[in-house]
Design an enzyme around this catalytic site. Structure first.
Site, short mmCIF file in Angstrom:
data_model
loop_
_atom_site.label_atom_id
_atom_site.label_comp_id
_atom_site.label_asym_id
_atom_site.label_seq_id
_atom_site.Cartn_x
_atom_site.Cartn_y
_atom_site.Cartn_z
N LYS A 48 0.83 -1.21 0.00
CA LYS A 48 0.00 0.00 0.00
C LYS A 48 0.86 1.25 0.00
O LYS A 48 0.56 2.23 -0.69
CB LYS A 48 -0.94 -0.02 1.22
CG LYS A 48 -2.06 -1.05 1.08
CD LYS A 48 -2.80 -1.31 2.37
CE LYS A 48 -3.84 -2.41 2.16
NZ LYS A 48 -4.51 -2.82 3.40
N GLN A 92 -5.33 -1.85 9.60
CA GLN A 92 -4.97 -3.08 8.88
C GLN A 92 -5.35 -4.30 9.71
O GLN A 92 -4.89 -4.47 10.84
CB GLN A 92 -3.47 -3.09 8.59
CG GLN A 92 -2.98 -4.31 7.82
CD GLN A 92 -3.50 -4.33 6.39
OE1 GLN A 92 -3.50 -3.32 5.71
NE2 GLN A 92 -3.92 -5.50 5.94
N ASP A 115 -11.96 2.08 3.87
CA ASP A 115 -12.17 0.63 3.77
C ASP A 115 -13.65 0.29 3.76
O ASP A 115 -14.03 -0.85 3.49
CB ASP A 115 -11.50 -0.09 4.95
CG ASP A 115 -10.21 -0.80 4.56
OD1 ASP A 115 -9.96 -0.95 3.35
OD2 ASP A 115 -9.45 -1.21 5.45
#
Length: 280
Positions: A48, A92, A115
């Site tokens: 990322k 994460q 997300d």
């Protein structure tokens, strides 16, 4: 059978993003929070970071030991919520079991939830209000669009009901007027259901769960799952399906790169929303 090349498509999208982002004075910023020392997470976060650098998004990483107090993480998210220069925030996953994942995730401001995992984001999507779609689901949809695969009136079967992939994918397919069935670990005679799919989306993390005897001729297969065995990566779908299916995503190189680039896209959309720029 045609391979649906997610790596190639992700590079095309990155090029477009880089050109558009370069037209703005302020740089979009993505903040990533990690807790613990999950090895796979380290790899994903590094991917990322590299992808953000490629398109001109600034990357902030807050890496906490598993011993950190939950309140410290929550306070950091609240701080990032208030920071107008930060456009996207993700935690994460997975994080160590002793943390309240739902509480931590739901601390993220919905406008920065790139997300798409907060309860507020989920409610907005269920009510067909504007909300960011989870990255893997969004990547699947972009792949289908790129290869001109229309799901309206098609029979779509989603295997796996996780909040991260299966459930939001089911919901987004419904919005596209597909007839959708969702299967899971308690589904009896899985093969009898997958055989009916025009489009089969598999997201379980079980090596070679689906083989050619479980699909119908000409089926489009999106293989989201990924597992490791003796250092090698495997998908949920046995390569023997290539004899029968019309399209197939590879593992690796299919949905994975699309998930990462959709995080970049969501971050840029959040950036524009926060600056009052209308998304076309």
């Amino acid at each position: 059978m045609e391979i649906m090349d997610g790596k190639n498509l992700s590079n095309i999208i990155k090029d477009d993003l880089r050109k558009e982002i370069s037209m703005y004075v302020q740089t979009p910023i993505l903040a990533v929070i990690t807790i613990g020392d999950d090895e796979a997470s380290k790899v994903y976060v590094n991917n990322k970071r590299k992808s953000c650098e490629q398109v001109g998004i600034s990357f902030m990483h807050f890496d906490y030991l598993s011993e950190v107090k939950e309140s410290v993480v929550i306070n950091k998210i609240k701080e990032l919520n208030k920071d107008v220069s930060v456009n996207g925030i993700i935690v994460q996953l997975p994080i160590p079991d002793h943390f309240n994942v739902e509480k931590i995730i739901n601390t993220i401001d919905v406008s920065k939830d790139v997300d798409g995992l907060t309860n507020e984001s989920k409610i907005k999507r269920m009510n067909n209000e504007e909300s960011l779609v989870p990255c893997t689901t969004k990547g699947i949809l972009e792949l289908l669009d790129y290869y001109k695969i229309n799901m309206e009136s098609k029979r779509v079967v989603v295997v796996g009901r996780s909040e991260l992939v299966g459930t939001p994918t089911y919901q987004e397919c419904l919005k596209r007027n597909a007839t959708v069935t969702i299967c899971h670990s308690k589904t009896i005679d899985l093969g009898s259901i997958t055989k009916e799919a025009d489009i089969l989306i598999v997201a379980t993390g079980h090596k070679y769960l689906i083989d050619k005897n479980m699909i119908k001729e000409g089926c489009v297969i999106i293989d989201v799952g990924i597992s490791r065995d003796n250092g090698k990566l495997y998908g949920d779908v046995n390569p023997d399906v290539s004899d029968k299916c019309s399209y197939l995503t590879p593992v690796p190189g299919g949905v994975g790169p699309m998930t990462v680039v959709m995080l970049l896209k969501n971050t840029f959309i959040a950036y524009k929303n926060q600056h009052g720029v209308k998304n076309v």
